[in-house]
Design a protein around this motif. Structure first.
Motif, PDB file in Angstrom:
ATOM      1  N   ALA A 185      48.385  47.623  43.516  1.00 12.42           N
ATOM      2  CA  ALA A 185      47.564  48.452  42.630  1.00 12.42           C
ATOM      3  C   ALA A 185      46.894  47.594  41.563  1.00 12.42           C
ATOM      4  N   GLN A 186      47.612  46.611  41.053  1.00 11.12           N
ATOM      5  CA  GLN A 186      47.035  45.699  40.065  1.00 11.12           C
ATOM      6  C   GLN A 186      45.867  44.928  40.656  1.00 11.12           C
ATOM      7  N   LYS A 187      46.046  44.428  41.879  1.00  7.01           N
ATOM      8  CA  LYS A 187      44.989  43.646  42.531  1.00  7.01           C
ATOM      9  C   LYS A 187      43.774  44.513  42.841  1.00  7.01           C
ATOM     10  N   ASP A 188      44.017  45.744  43.309  1.00  9.60           N
ATOM     11  CA  ASP A 188      42.913  46.661  43.604  1.00  9.60           C
ATOM     12  C   ASP A 188      42.125  46.993  42.336  1.00  9.60           C
ATOM     13  N   ALA A 189      42.848  47.254  41.249  1.00 10.75           N
ATOM     14  CA  ALA A 189      42.183  47.564  39.980  1.00 10.75           C
ATOM     15  C   ALA A 189      41.393  46.360  39.484  1.00 10.75           C
ATOM     16  N   ALA A 190      41.962  45.171  39.646  1.00 12.20           N
ATOM     17  CA  ALA A 190      41.273  43.950  39.219  1.00 12.20           C
ATOM     18  C   ALA A 190      39.978  43.755  40.003  1.00 12.20           C
ATOM     19  N   ALA A 191      40.016  44.043  41.294  1.00 10.83           N
ATOM     20  CA  ALA A 191      38.814  43.898  42.121  1.00 10.83           C
ATOM     21  C   ALA A 191      37.720  44.868  41.673  1.00 10.83           C
ATOM     22  N   LYS A 192      38.115  46.098  41.332  1.00 11.17           N
ATOM     23  CA  LYS A 192      37.146  47.082  40.843  1.00 11.17           C
ATOM     24  C   LYS A 192      36.609  46.682  39.473  1.00 11.17           C
ATOM     25  N   ALA A 193      37.488  46.157  38.625  1.00  6.44           N
ATOM     26  CA  ALA A 193      37.049  45.684  37.315  1.00  6.44           C
ATOM     27  C   ALA A 193      36.042  44.548  37.473  1.00  6.44           C
ATOM     28  N   LEU A 194      36.353  43.619  38.356  1.00  5.45           N
ATOM     29  CA  LEU A 194      35.469  42.478  38.586  1.00  5.45           C
ATOM     30  C   LEU A 194      34.096  42.937  39.080  1.00  5.45           C
ATOM     31  N   GLU A 195      34.090  43.899  40.004  1.00  4.00           N
ATOM     32  CA  GLU A 195      32.820  44.406  40.540  1.00  4.00           C
ATOM     33  C   GLU A 195      31.942  44.976  39.425  1.00  4.00           C
TER      34      GLU A 195
END
Length: 343
Positions: A185-195
């Protein structure tokens, strides 16, 4: 609880800096209100009672109540009433886009819910009003994050060339990254934040780009994109100058590069980056809320006591407010302990 709420408010203030700047006049009024004596506040309260439409007086009172709400139930209730009045009667008031115009679900309880319902009513009447979408998203960002995201996404569709919406969405996903319990979940959220942060970066002007670099590096690192994290860290170091953000750039760029070095097994490089991070000149954020200790903790877990102790000493040069805590941590480390609050 008070420290948690104030920290969250400060993070919201910094992450939404560009959207708050147009509210300078009302923010100045609120700051003036913070300086009022009890007698002066009583005069302003009388003004509001005699003329409920006096929004400038209400803004001053919001400033006056801002700190007092944590120790004075009457001040907290008065703050709640003024915020609610503004949402219901002047939802475009610029102060509602700042921390002075927010409420907290934990501290304010039922009043927060009333405020949320008032925002929902305003948005039902004016679903395409960008000011209302902005103010409501700010209000909801801590405790109704999914709804806040929906509002920002709506604003982004209406105003696609404005970097504010992508920046704010990126910050919300960054909060998800910090609060998620599972690594996935942390990695998925980070990817969305980065986008979203990269969209904001592309749409922003030079100074606004610089202010996004720390968040971009953190999001890239959280998403597992080491190459992008390195690129953003190097951009931070290239931006170092005399402005207020230079201290942040030095600090967080070196923390990022140190984490990457440690993950790659280069202990010596990680230690050097930690010391470079500690040699920052400081910044408004670092001086108030302190430095990043994540790399220090990771090195401490690998029994690198001496470099961490040196780092804590360096941090004392700019984090004056945290000197007692730094001394406490240093003592624990010398006693072969890893301080639980070091993070």
């Amino acid at each position: 609880m008070r420290n948690r709420f104030l920290t969250a408010i400060f993070m919201g203030l910094m992450s939404c800096l560009c959207s708050i700047l147009p509210a300078a006049d009302e923010t100045i009024l609120a700051i003036e209100g913070r300086r009022m004596t009890a007698d002066q506040a009583a005069v302003v309260e009388k003004q509001v009672k005699e003329n409920p439409q006096d929004s400038e007086a209400r803004v001053k009172l919001l400033g006056y109540y801002f700190s007092k709400q944590f120790t004075d139930a009457a001040a907290r209730k008065a703050k709640q009433e003024n915020v609610l009045w503004l949402i219901e009667n002047e939802p475009e008031a610029k102060i509602l886009g700042t921390p002075f115009g927010q409420m907290d679900a934990i501290i304010d309880g039922a009043a927060y819910t009333r405020g949320k319902q008032a925002w929902e009513k305003q948005l039902k009447a004016q679903p395409d009003n960008l000011k209302l979408l902005d103010h409501a998203a700010n209000y909801l960002m801590l405790h109704d994050r999914e709804l806040a995201k929906q509002l920002l996404e709506n604003a982004q569709k209406l105003d696609a060339e404005n970097p504010q919406w992508a920046r704010d969405l990126g910050q919300l996903y960054s909060l998800d990254m910090q609060s998620s319990s599972s690594l996935k979940a942390q990695k998925d959220a980070a990817a969305k934040a980065l986008e979203q942060l990269e969209i904001a970066y592309q749409l922003s002007a030079n100074h606004a780009k610089d202010a996004l670099l720390t968040s971009l590096a953190k999001a890239a690192l959280g998403a597992g994109d080491t190459e992008k994290a390195k690129q953003y860290a190097e951009l931070m170091l290239n931006q170092v100058g005399s402005d207020w953000n230079s201290g942040n750039n030095v600090h967080y760029a070196n923390i990022t590069l140190g984490k990457i070095a440690l993950a790659e097994g280069n202990m010596e490089a990680a230690k050097q980056y930690l010391i470079k991070a500690g040699k920052t000149k400081g910044s408004p954020q670092l001086n108030s809320f302190g430095p990043d200790f994540s790399l220090a903790k990771a090195l401490l877990e690998k029994d690198q006591k001496e470099v961490v102790l040196e780092y804590l000493t360096l941090c004392g040069n700019f984090w004056v407010l945290g000197k007692a805590r730094l001394a406490e941590w240093s003592k624990a480390i010398k006693d072969n302990q890893i301080p639980k609050t070091l993070r």
